[in-house]
Design a protein around this motif. Structure first.
Motif, short mmCIF file in Angstrom:
data_model
loop_
_atom_site.label_atom_id
_atom_site.label_comp_id
_atom_site.label_asym_id
_atom_site.label_seq_id
_atom_site.Cartn_x
_atom_site.Cartn_y
_atom_site.Cartn_z
N VAL A 190 -6.15 -1.60 -5.56
CA VAL A 190 -6.54 -2.85 -4.59
C VAL A 190 -6.38 -2.90 -3.29
O VAL A 190 -7.15 -3.51 -2.58
CB VAL A 190 -5.38 -3.96 -5.34
N LYS A 191 -5.27 -2.10 -2.83
CA LYS A 191 -5.14 -1.99 -1.31
C LYS A 191 -5.73 -0.48 -0.71
O LYS A 191 -5.66 -0.25 0.33
CB LYS A 191 -3.58 -1.82 -1.09
N GLY A 192 -6.36 0.17 -1.73
CA GLY A 192 -7.05 1.32 -1.21
C GLY A 192 -6.35 2.78 -1.28
O GLY A 192 -6.76 3.57 -0.58
N PHE A 237 -12.80 -9.55 -6.07
CA PHE A 237 -12.76 -8.21 -6.23
C PHE A 237 -13.45 -7.61 -7.34
O PHE A 237 -13.25 -8.10 -8.27
CB PHE A 237 -10.97 -8.27 -6.11
N SER A 247 -12.59 -1.37 -9.60
CA SER A 247 -11.97 -0.68 -8.44
C SER A 247 -10.95 -0.17 -9.05
O SER A 247 -10.31 -0.21 -9.83
CB SER A 247 -11.57 -1.73 -7.31
N GLY A 274 -0.83 -4.91 -3.43
CA GLY A 274 -1.67 -5.90 -2.80
C GLY A 274 -2.12 -6.81 -3.59
O GLY A 274 -3.28 -7.94 -3.23
N PRO A 303 -5.30 -8.21 0.07
CA PRO A 303 -6.86 -8.31 0.68
C PRO A 303 -6.85 -9.89 1.12
O PRO A 303 -6.69 -10.63 0.23
CB PRO A 303 -7.61 -7.92 -0.32
N GLU A 331 -9.63 -11.43 1.17
CA GLU A 331 -10.39 -12.16 0.44
C GLU A 331 -10.19 -12.64 -0.79
O GLU A 331 -10.53 -13.71 -1.34
CB GLU A 331 -11.70 -11.23 0.18
N GLU A 345 -0.63 -8.64 5.12
CA GLU A 345 -1.09 -7.60 5.65
C GLU A 345 -1.06 -6.25 4.52
O GLU A 345 -1.46 -5.20 4.77
CB GLU A 345 -0.27 -7.06 6.83
#
Length: 440
Positions: free
Chosen positions: A433-435, A426, A430, A227, A171, A173, A168
């Motif tokens: 990674v987990k936002g 990915f 970015s 993440g 990611p 993907e 959780e």
């Protein structure tokens, strides 16, 4: 009959190995034929434990019947277990596996890191034993969401690897991409990091590293919380985190041990260092040979005087000294630690001073080169610094032909190239990674 075929197959496979042992052994009232490598198994201790357990009637506590319903798969499985340092016992009742005590002098104990310098962090490092490395991560991250999946890759040289992630948080993907690629290339031999990266489907000719490597368990814990998916390889004292993103150039997970303003300041300095490391050599060539009119007249005269007597163009001058610096860096890394500082002193002080006095390069070039090298090594990770060392040659060569416009085009090309990269599905550009950038 099936057991006889398995025994014959084991004898055939390992008959050329002088450390392979096949012998009969009486344990209680049963005659066993045992197979093992004496370089991997502590035979005396293992036999004592087997006898002790059998006499006490606890056979199921240390052996398990292997599934040999299919001849080929059973032989492969048993061979793999033997190569992993297990002891195999065969009798008329079946084939048994004993997870023996390994030789104590094969894998080193947990020690302080050798190639990284942790600040305000634990001073333990990964070892070559994958089980110990998984234990280090499990001990530092006591969470039921921490997931560890193990599998074996390779056909000729089977290598055990572990895929570690936090449910959780990582990611989906990225996890699916890594699982799928490893399953697709499960028969590819993985003996090096490059083999692992190729098995994951990463590009062969990428200049930018597609993973983060570290020997610090604490850093990998933070990568998991951020993440990423961590991969451990047996007999490798480094862990590898996927995916790599652009912020890995200037940020390290151990920055979270500092106050927030300290963290921002350090990352800003490293980001500026990344920009200077790439642009300084190209900017020197531009302002000397192509577009000197960009400088004020007083500064342009000073720069011109610094190159007085130098017999070749600034591009050749820069390439000569940069290649010399690359050789010094590689010599310092490869040589023993007691010789490395001597080579650095000879190359950095004596040779640098002599080459300037001989009018082969200018004083200003030495300043630019040292500033670029310091900026380069202010970045995070050896792989990132090597990638930046390659980028600056591209920028310098384009700048020497097209001047300041070439420098700008080269920087735009680098941004576009990085924007096109994807690691484990990915995007490389970015910033998280987990936002959640604030936590990373």
């Amino acid at each position: 009959m099936q057991i006889d075929k398995i025994k014959n197959d084991l004898s055939r496979r390992f008959r050329l190995n002088s450390d392979f042992v096949q012998k009969e052994l009486e344990i209680g009232e049963t005659t066993f034929e045992i197979f093992f490598f004496n370089t991997l198994v502590n035979y005396e201790t293992a036999i004592e434990q087997i006898n002790y357990d059998i006499l006490r009637g606890h056979k199921d506590s240390y052996v398990s019947r292997l599934d040999f319903s299919q001849e080929v798969s059973s032989s492969d499985q048993i061979s793999h277990e033997i190569l992993q340092g297990k002891l195999i016992l065969t009798s008329k009742d079946g084939v048994f596996l004993f997870d023996s005590l390994k030789k104590t002098n094969i894998s080193r104990a947990v020690s302080a890191p050798e190639s990284e310098n942790p600040l305000q962090s634990a001073y333990d490092a990964f070892t070559e034993d994958i089980d110990v490395n998984m234990g280090l991560i499990r001990k530092k991250m006591n969470s039921e969401n921490l997931t560890i999946e193990t599998r074996t890759l390779g056909k000729n040289t089977m290598k055990k690897i572990a895929i570690i992630y936090v449910k959780e948080v990582a990611p989906a993907e990225v996890i699916d991409s890594i699982r799928g690629k490893l399953e697709e290339n499960k028969e590819r031999d993985v003996t090096t990091v490059r083999n692992l990266v190729r098995s994951l489907g990463h590009p062969r000719l990428a200049i930018t590293p597609t993973y983060i490597s570290s020997e610090l368990p604490g850093e990998m814990i933070q990568n998991l919380l951020n993440g990423r998916v961590v991969i451990l390889m047996d007999q490798f004292s480094f862990a590898f985190a996927f995916p790599a993103i652009i912020t890995d150039l200037w940020s390290t997970t151990l920055d979270v041990n500092y106050p927030y303003l300290f963290q921002v300041f350090l990352r800003t300095v490293r980001a500026i260092a990344a920009l200077l490391a790439v642009t300084l050599p190209g900017l020197y060539v531009v302002l000397n040979s192509v577009n000197p009119e960009l400088l004020r007249i007083q500064l342009a005269i000073t720069v011109a005087k610094s190159r007085e007597g130098v017999p070749y163009p600034s591009l050749i001058e820069m390439l000569l000294v940069m290649l010399l610096l690359e050789m010094i860096i590689e010599a310092t890394i490869r040589l023993p630690k007691n010789i490395g500082p001597t080579i650095t002193m000879i190359g950095g002080i004596l040779l640098g001073q002599a080459i300037v006095q001989a009018k082969l390069v200018s004083n200003l070039l030495i300043i630019i080169l040292v500033a670029s090298a310091i900026a380069n090594f202010a970045l995070v990770g050896y792989m990132n610094t090597t990638g930046i060392r390659m980028y600056k040659y591209i920028v310098m060569l384009i700048s020497s032909f097209f001047g300041i416009w070439g420098l700008e085009v080269a920087m735009i090309w680098i941004v576009l190239y990085l924007s096109s990269l994807k690691t484990s599905g990915f995007p490389y550009m970015s910033f998280s990674v987990k936002g959640n950038m604030r936590d990373e």
